[in-house]
Design a protein around this motif. Structure first.
Motif, mmCIF file in Angstrom:
data_model
loop_
_atom_site.group_PDB
_atom_site.id
_atom_site.type_symbol
_atom_site.label_atom_id
_atom_site.label_comp_id
_atom_site.label_asym_id
_atom_site.label_seq_id
_atom_site.Cartn_x
_atom_site.Cartn_y
_atom_site.Cartn_z
ATOM 1 N N GLU A 34 -12.034 8.842 8.629
ATOM 2 C CA GLU A 34 -13.387 9.304 8.967
ATOM 3 C C GLU A 34 -14.358 8.942 7.839
ATOM 4 O OE1 GLU A 34 -15.379 13.570 10.308
ATOM 5 O OE2 GLU A 34 -13.236 13.460 9.913
ATOM 6 N N MET A 35 -13.944 9.197 6.607
ATOM 7 C CA MET A 35 -14.800 8.891 5.466
ATOM 8 C C MET A 35 -15.045 7.382 5.343
ATOM 9 S SD MET A 35 -14.081 9.476 1.409
ATOM 10 C CE MET A 35 -12.698 8.342 1.481
ATOM 11 N N LEU A 36 -13.984 6.595 5.484
ATOM 12 C CA LEU A 36 -14.129 5.138 5.378
ATOM 13 C C LEU A 36 -15.012 4.573 6.487
ATOM 14 C CD1 LEU A 36 -10.486 4.166 4.354
ATOM 15 C CD2 LEU A 36 -12.536 4.148 2.904
ATOM 16 N N MET A 37 -14.835 5.097 7.700
ATOM 17 C CA MET A 37 -15.662 4.643 8.819
ATOM 18 C C MET A 37 -17.120 5.024 8.598
ATOM 19 S SD MET A 37 -16.164 3.106 11.624
ATOM 20 C CE MET A 37 -14.697 2.832 12.564
ATOM 21 N N ARG A 38 -17.349 6.217 8.099
ATOM 22 C CA ARG A 38 -18.715 6.667 7.841
ATOM 23 C C ARG A 38 -19.392 5.754 6.813
ATOM 24 N NH1 ARG A 38 -17.501 11.619 6.858
ATOM 25 N NH2 ARG A 38 -17.843 12.350 8.969
ATOM 26 N N MET A 39 -18.673 5.450 5.734
ATOM 27 C CA MET A 39 -19.243 4.582 4.699
ATOM 28 C C MET A 39 -19.444 3.158 5.217
ATOM 29 S SD MET A 39 -17.333 6.017 1.223
ATOM 30 C CE MET A 39 -16.171 4.720 1.278
ATOM 31 N N GLY A 40 -18.438 2.626 5.904
ATOM 32 C CA GLY A 40 -18.536 1.265 6.421
ATOM 33 C C GLY A 40 -19.649 1.112 7.439
ATOM 34 N N ALA A 41 -19.736 2.061 8.354
ATOM 35 C CA ALA A 41 -20.778 1.993 9.380
ATOM 36 C C ALA A 41 -22.170 2.137 8.768
ATOM 37 C CB ALA A 41 -20.545 3.069 10.438
ATOM 38 N N ALA A 42 -22.295 2.998 7.750
ATOM 39 C CA ALA A 42 -23.596 3.168 7.095
ATOM 40 C C ALA A 42 -24.025 1.900 6.368
ATOM 41 C CB ALA A 42 -23.547 4.348 6.133
ATOM 42 N N THR A 56 -27.779 -3.346 9.317
ATOM 43 C CA THR A 56 -28.018 -4.791 9.365
ATOM 44 C C THR A 56 -28.281 -5.253 10.796
ATOM 45 O OG1 THR A 56 -26.539 -5.080 7.485
ATOM 46 C CG2 THR A 56 -27.017 -7.040 8.783
ATOM 47 N N PHE A 57 -27.606 -4.619 11.743
ATOM 48 C CA PHE A 57 -27.697 -5.045 13.137
ATOM 49 C C PHE A 57 -28.704 -4.256 13.964
ATOM 50 C CE2 PHE A 57 -23.420 -6.223 11.718
ATOM 51 C CZ PHE A 57 -23.472 -7.589 11.956
ATOM 52 N N ILE A 58 -28.854 -2.967 13.678
ATOM 53 C CA ILE A 58 -29.734 -2.147 14.534
ATOM 54 C C ILE A 58 -30.830 -1.419 13.751
ATOM 55 C CG2 ILE A 58 -28.093 -1.862 16.414
ATOM 56 C CD1 ILE A 58 -27.328 0.833 15.347
ATOM 57 N N GLY A 59 -31.050 -1.806 12.516
ATOM 58 C CA GLY A 59 -32.125 -1.205 11.738
ATOM 59 C C GLY A 59 -31.710 0.092 11.067
ATOM 60 N N GLN A 60 -32.711 0.774 10.527
ATOM 61 C CA GLN A 60 -32.425 1.969 9.743
ATOM 62 C C GLN A 60 -31.755 3.081 10.536
ATOM 63 O OE1 GLN A 60 -36.318 2.964 8.290
ATOM 64 N NE2 GLN A 60 -36.676 4.424 9.932
ATOM 65 N N SER A 61 -31.965 3.125 11.832
ATOM 66 C CA SER A 61 -31.302 4.170 12.630
ATOM 67 C C SER A 61 -29.798 3.921 12.719
ATOM 68 C CB SER A 61 -31.915 4.274 14.019
ATOM 69 O OG SER A 61 -31.676 3.095 14.757
ATOM 70 N N GLY A 62 -29.340 2.760 12.282
ATOM 71 C CA GLY A 62 -27.907 2.488 12.243
ATOM 72 C C GLY A 62 -27.159 3.473 11.373
#
Length: 134
Positions: free
Chosen positions: A82-90, A95-101
């Protein structure tokens, strides 16, 4: 468990749709500059989180069930996932969908951890059923 999670999700999403802005307003001073902008961003974040609320309830239900079965490794590993996904996704999603990403990082983390716990739960329950049949 899924039906109970779906019921809680429906109740909370309904409450947030009806009272989300007023509740967020309790945390902001309307006299300060930028309060309206802050409320708009907070409400956008709340709406995105609500889309992932079912994943959060599934995560909590299955993680707790595994812990109740005496499984500690997978719930702990799912916390790290969960932590790794949160950091990676942030890092990647803006880059792909703007700041709301950044807002989607939390939901992605919940989905990742929920999937891990859900799969392991059914594998564990299957093993218990097979052992009981012998």
């Amino acid at each position: 468990m899924l039906a109970l999670s779906a019921g809680f999700t429906a109740a909370i999403v309904t409450a947030m749709l009806l009272a989300g802005k007023p509740l967020l307003g309790l945390f902001l001073s309307t006299e300060e500059a930028g309060a309206a902008d802050a409320l708009a961003v907070a409400y956008q974040y709340l709406m995105i989180l609500m889309a992932f609320m079912l994943a959060l309830f599934v995560l909590q239900a299955y993680r707790s069930s595994l812990q109740g079965l005496g499984e500690m490794t997978v719930p702990t590993l799912s916390g790290f996932a969960e932590m790794l996904m949160r950091m990676g996704a942030a890092l990647v999603l803006p880059t792909f969908i703007g700041q709301s990403g950044v807002f989607f990082a939390e939901g992605a983390a919940w989905v990742c951890a929920a999937a891990l716990n859900l799969v392991w739960y059914y594998m564990r329950i299957g093993k218990i059923k097979r052992e009981m049949m012998q």
